[in-house]
Design an enzyme around this catalytic site. Structure first.
Site, PDB file in Angstrom:
ATOM      1  CE  LYS A 182     -18.587 -13.878  -4.414  1.00  0.00           C
ATOM      2  NZ  LYS A 182     -19.476 -13.698  -5.372  1.00  0.00           N
ATOM      3  CE  LYS A 217      -2.954  -0.027   3.335  1.00  0.00           C
ATOM      4  NZ  LYS A 217      -2.482   0.727   4.272  1.00  0.00           N
ATOM      5  CB  CYS A 224      24.542   5.491  15.444  1.00  0.00           C
ATOM      6  SG  CYS A 224      23.978   6.298  16.742  1.00  0.00           S
ATOM      7  CG  HIS A 231      21.029   6.636  12.639  1.00  0.00           C
ATOM      8  ND1 HIS A 231      21.202   5.430  12.807  1.00  0.00           N
ATOM      9  CD2 HIS A 231      20.967   7.162  13.879  1.00  0.00           C
ATOM     10  CE1 HIS A 231      21.156   4.837  13.923  1.00  0.00           C
ATOM     11  NE2 HIS A 231      21.270   6.081  14.810  1.00  0.00           N
ATOM     12  CD  GLU A 283      21.308   4.319   9.219  1.00  0.00           C
ATOM     13  OE1 GLU A 283      22.221   5.074   9.023  1.00  0.00           O
ATOM     14  OE2 GLU A 283      20.730   3.907  10.114  1.00  0.00           O
ATOM     15  CB  ILE A 308       4.859   0.188  -3.068  1.00  0.00           C
ATOM     16  CG1 ILE A 308       5.821  -0.394  -1.906  1.00  0.00           C
ATOM     17  CG2 ILE A 308       5.600   0.346  -4.251  1.00  0.00           C
ATOM     18  CD1 ILE A 308       6.492  -1.637  -2.332  1.00  0.00           C
ATOM     19  NE  ARG A 344      17.985   8.358  26.262  1.00  0.00           N
ATOM     20  CZ  ARG A 344      17.145   7.595  25.534  1.00  0.00           C
ATOM     21  NH1 ARG A 344      17.602   6.157  25.377  1.00  0.00           N
ATOM     22  NH2 ARG A 344      15.687   7.814  25.575  1.00  0.00           N
ATOM     23  CG  ASP A 351       5.045   2.259   6.295  1.00  0.00           C
ATOM     24  OD1 ASP A 351       5.844   1.395   5.988  1.00  0.00           O
ATOM     25  OD2 ASP A 351       3.839   1.834   6.587  1.00  0.00           O
TER      26      ASP A 351
HETATM   27  N1  GLN Z   1      22.880   3.170  22.276  1.00  0.00           N
HETATM   28  C1  GLN Z   1      23.809   4.204  21.812  1.00  0.00           C
HETATM   29  C2  GLN Z   1      23.235   5.768  22.368  1.00  0.00           C
HETATM   30  O1  GLN Z   1      22.418   5.779  22.966  1.00  0.00           O
HETATM   31  C3  GLN Z   1      23.754   4.331  20.344  1.00  0.00           C
HETATM   32  C4  GLN Z   1      22.355   4.079  19.817  1.00  0.00           C
HETATM   33  C5  GLN Z   1      22.188   4.080  18.176  1.00  0.00           C
HETATM   34  O2  GLN Z   1      23.045   3.167  17.799  1.00  0.00           O
HETATM   35  N2  GLN Z   1      21.361   4.609  17.693  1.00  0.00           N
HETATM   36  O3  GLN Z   1      24.150   6.735  22.141  1.00  0.00           O
END
Ligand code: GLN
Length: 532
Positions: free
Chosen positions: A187, A16, A384, A510, A512, A18, A465, A70
């Site tokens: 159906k 959906k 990360c 991140h 990605e 997509i 964190r 999503d």
């Molecule tokens: N656990 C780690 C932090 O909070 C890394 C978290 C993660 O890889 N997104 O800093």
């Protein structure tokens, strides 16, 4: 205001999203501006507290919002960044209605699902639609679930308020095949269309999920029973890559149906180099093996954006990437060196990529892997948590701080090379203690990352964190760890490298989340190139 509502029925997993994202892609190619909202039934305000085991990865928008995966799918399809306005949950709607009730905003009225909850939903949709040509609304899960009435009723009312011509209901349904006879059965589809009508909603376009093209007879039958012209029956048959779906829809003229209805004209739709990118994905000229190390190794969805970012790099290098899951919990015992070595040899692994995660399962194994790849010059990209792991590993094995750790895993470590630093990060209480969403990084100009990004300044999304403790920056750097990117005041390490290693790159962010097929991420491309 023009609204496209995408609903589904019979079963979930019908692509959906997509369908919705492909419609955006087509309309964008016709030069319209769009926005989207996904209506989710759960009572959470955001997806930050959901387990990746159950719900797949948590995606983060540039404006600090944690949503389910999503929204990531959408961004990858449409090459645009969405905001928290695109993720609406029942929890948010009820919270807002109850807050208004406590603030005496309803002046003594009896507060009810209709009209108060439905009005709240409509107001949100209207607000998000301002200044846009078209708004796409995806209704999660399937029509007639117990969790849906408030959303569908609000949408029905909106269709009435906006006039029919300004709203298009796209209904996604399966055409099921009976495995014994091989026959296609309609159906369930017919029932689904009439169930929708019981809610006073008439599907304007049907998108049929099938395993292969419909026969002309079946298509005619579907059109007749759903009271639609045959060109409104769009087929979405299995594809080798989901990235082909917009091309398939374009060939069937879905964009024409929409532009005719809303704007009374047909517009040439140009999907640019998408076709050739998809062809590179489907016809690679070489293959490499990459290890993806993690703790959720049974579920592709837990690291979905990472897997997709690798596919984007695959398309840009025309190199198929076989992903081999490396469970880091298996790298913890005494034979770990042999285990990692055998794994790399047996599978002919060219590089290791480590996505982020939370919690201390598999951490010691990961510290070992980080050391192994450093010593053996194996390319790897760490995201990360991995930047933190590589730092711990470096501190223990190179800086002689044998008990170095993160306070996330050991509160009493004598050398907290990774620590929780709320003051430095200046995070507003509103967002809790998590560093979320877009943050800037300044890159050193002789670094691998500045070469890959072709810039000395980048903005990437975060979700964590802990940080590299600034009190240890000097000892780490004096021993050869290169902090190649930092926050403006240099207090936060955003990227690390090891200068005499071919590719040992860690990022606190991140990346990605920002990779798409049209714009593959430079770090992933650099990593794959090095592996090749
Ligand atoms: N656990 C780690 C932090 O909070 C890394 C978290 C993660 O890889 N997104 O800093």
């Amino acid at each position: 205001m023009k609204l496209i509502v995408v609903t589904g029925w019979v079963i979930s997993g019908l692509w959906k999203w997509i369908t919705a994202a492909s419609i955006w892609r087509l309309m964008k190619s016709c030069w319209y501006s769009l926005t989207m909202m996904k209506l989710d039934p759960y009572l959470q305000i955001d997806a930050g507290t959901m387990s990746p085991f159950e719900h797949g990865e948590t995606f983060v928008t540039k404006d600090w919002f944690e949503t389910d995966l999503d929204l990531g799918h959408y961004e990858r399809f449409i090459d645009e960044e969405l905001t928290k306005n695109s993720s609406v949950t029942t929890g948010q709607i009820y919270l807002s209605v109850i807050q208004k009730e406590r603030e005496w905003k309803f002046l003594g009225e009896t507060v009810q699902v209709i009209p108060h909850v439905t009005n709240e939903i409509k107001d949100k949709i209207r607000e998000a639609s301002e200044w846009k040509d078209i708004t796409i609304i995806e209704v999660w899960w399937t029509v007639w679930d117990i969790e849906w009435p408030h959303f569908l009723e609000a949408l029905r009312q909106l269709r009435w308020e906006l006039w029919r011509e300004n709203v298009l209901f796209v209904h996604v349904v399966p055409v099921l095949r009976v495995s014994t006879s091989g026959e296609m059965k309609t159906k369930a589809l017919q029932h689904s269309v009439s169930k929708l009508r019981e809610l006073w909603i008439h599907a304007n376009v049907l998108v049929c999920r099938t395993d292969s093209a419909l026969t002309p007879e079946i298509k005619k039958k579907i059109a007749m029973f759903s009271d639609l012209d045959e060109n409104r029956i769009i087929e979405n048959w299995d594809q080798k890559s989901i990235y082909s779906v917009p091309l398939n829809f374009m060939e069937q003229g879905l964009h024409d149906i929409i532009t005719q209805r809303f704007f009374g004209k047909t517009i040439e739709c140009n999907l640019g180099d998408r076709k050739s990118k998809v062809e590179w994905l489907l016809n690679p000229v070489s293959t490499i093996n990459i290890a993806l190390a993690g703790k959720y190794t049974k579920l592709d969805d837990s690291y979905l954006s990472v897997v997709e970012a690798l596919k984007h790099a695959w398309a840009s290098h025309q190199t198929k990437i076989n992903i081999h899951w490396l469970n880091t919990e298996q790298c913890e015992d005494q034979n770990r060196e042999v285990f990692v070595q055998n794994f790399i040899k047996e599978k002919d692994i060219r590089g290791i990529l480590v996505p982020g995660w939370f919690g201390n399962r598999g951490i010691e194994g990961m510290i070992n892997v980080a050391n192994y790849v450093r010593i053996h010059n194996i390319p790897y990209l760490g995201l990360c948590l991995w930047l933190q792991i590589a730092t711990i590993s470096f501190a223990r094995n190179v800086c002689w701080l044998s008990k170095a750790n993160s306070t996330e895993f050991d509160q009493n470590t004598p050398d907290p090379v990774i620590d929780f630093l709320e003051d430095q990060r200046n995070i507003s209480k509103k967002w809790g203690t998590m560093r979320l969403g877009n943050y800037e990084a300044y890159l050193k100009n002789n670094s691998i990352v500045s070469k890959l990004y072709k810039s000395d300044f980048v903005v990437e999304r975060h979700r964590h964190r802990y940080e590299v403790n600034p009190n240890y920056h000097d000892v780490l750097q004096n021993n050869g760890l290169f902090i190649s990117g930092s926050s403006k005041d240099w207090s936060l390490a955003e990227f690390i490298e090891i200068s005499d290693h071919p590719f040992y790159v860690g990022t606190q962010a991140h990346p990605e989340f920002k990779s798409t097929l049209q714009k593959p991420h430079p770090l992933f491309c650099g990593f794959v190139k090095e592996c090749l």
